[in-house]
Design an enzyme around this catalytic site. Structure first.
Site, mmCIF file in Angstrom:
data_model
loop_
_atom_site.group_PDB
_atom_site.id
_atom_site.type_symbol
_atom_site.label_atom_id
_atom_site.label_comp_id
_atom_site.label_asym_id
_atom_site.label_seq_id
_atom_site.Cartn_x
_atom_site.Cartn_y
_atom_site.Cartn_z
ATOM 1 N N LYS A 136 19.504 -56.845 -43.108
ATOM 2 C CA LYS A 136 18.846 -56.713 -41.733
ATOM 3 C C LYS A 136 17.972 -58.275 -41.897
ATOM 4 O O LYS A 136 17.901 -58.875 -40.660
ATOM 5 C CB LYS A 136 17.645 -55.688 -41.660
ATOM 6 N N LYS A 158 7.744 -60.397 -37.377
ATOM 7 C CA LYS A 158 7.311 -59.889 -38.543
ATOM 8 C C LYS A 158 8.619 -59.955 -39.477
ATOM 9 O O LYS A 158 8.472 -59.865 -40.784
ATOM 10 C CB LYS A 158 6.938 -58.464 -38.182
#
Length: 287
Positions: A171, A239
């Site tokens: 990811k 983030k």
């Protein structure tokens, strides 16, 4: 399908839990902010009072929250999953968090007899709603096989990439590539408009050549209109880039484009754009 619990009913999680409910799973759900479960109850879901209460009535608990500390709190905080989970149960974490923290969480759960699979997703709210997400999976073979019926209900492309933490590493790669795609489209669209080209005609022309991409097709319109309704929040991508940059530093690797994008996103966050779709990067280019 086993008894399913679902923790985290934000933009992504609520859509994913709804797809599980529509598939007949009747999930038991919990969200930190009250009131988010109401639409799911109409689909046959049940609401619990805490993560521990979810785990107590579930064989498999899916988590989809914002960040590493949130997963820590849901798993190990007061009334956390660990307190309610039975030995032999499984946690599937669809959040995007640190690979190292994922491995640490898995080891801690294993001591309680609970297995863990990391399964972060990509595809935005549209993919979550339509169950077309790409799912990056890490974990032991047997645990991943057990998780597959759930993952194949919420996603279209489900790939087991290696041991626990591998899904989070993949990811991170995804988010680095995504920032390049968004930055490329943002710079091109702003350049074309400043050069006096008709933007709709330009996008149609670009779509027939090598510049064609999901980002061009699905986000150029927002950049042209300078309007950024929620798809994937800029604050969450920032983030995620932080996780990727931390992973790269640990591997003695420099990611110049990711670093530049992170800096531009910091400026947009300071200007109050954290809740806008990340295509708002076009504003950083067009200032």
């Amino acid at each position: 399908m086993e008894r399913i619990g679902f923790i985290g009913l934000g933009t992504m999680g609520a859509a994913m839990a709804a797809n599980l409910a529509r598939a007949g799973a009747s999930p038991t759900v919990w969200n930190r902010t009250p009131g988010r479960a109401a639409p799911l109850l109409d689909l046959g879901a049940h609401e619990a009072e805490s993560p521990s209460a979810v785990a107590a009535v579930s064989d498999v608990v899916v988590i989809c929250v914002s960040d590493t500390p949130d997963v820590d709190a849901v798993l190990f905080g007061p009334d956390g999953v660990e307190q309610g989970a039975s030995r032999g149960s499984l946690v599937i974490d669809c959040s995007t968090i640190s690979p190292q923290a994922t491995r640490e969480f898995g080891a801690r759960l294993a001591r309680a007899g609970v297995a863990m699979v990391d399964a972060p997703v990509s595809g935005g709210f549209e993919g979550a709603r339509q169950a077309t997400l790409s799912v990056f999976v890490g974990g032991d073979d047997a645990d991943v096989a057990r998780a597959m019926p759930v993952l194949q209900t919420i996603g279209r492309t489900v790939t087991h990439l290696g041991p626990l933490g591998s899904g989070q590493a993949a990811k991170a790669v995804n988010q680095v590539i995504v920032c390049g795609a968004y930055m490329g489209v943002a710079e091109g669209i702003v350049l074309g408009m400043r050069a006096g080209l008709d933007p709709a005609q330009l996008v149609a022309a670009l779509s027939g050549g090598a510049a064609q991409s999901w980002t061009l097709a699905n986000r150029s319109g927002r950049m042209i209109e300078d309007d950024y309704p929620l798809g994937f929040r800029l604050a969450l991508h920032r983030k995620d880039l932080g996780i990727a940059l931390e992973l790269a530093r640990g591997l003695d690797l420099d990611l110049p484009l990711a670093g530049l994008t992170a800096a531009l996103e910091d400026g947009l966050l300071a200007d109050g754009h954290g809740d806008d779709d990340m295509s708002v990067l076009a504003r950083a280019v067009g200032r």
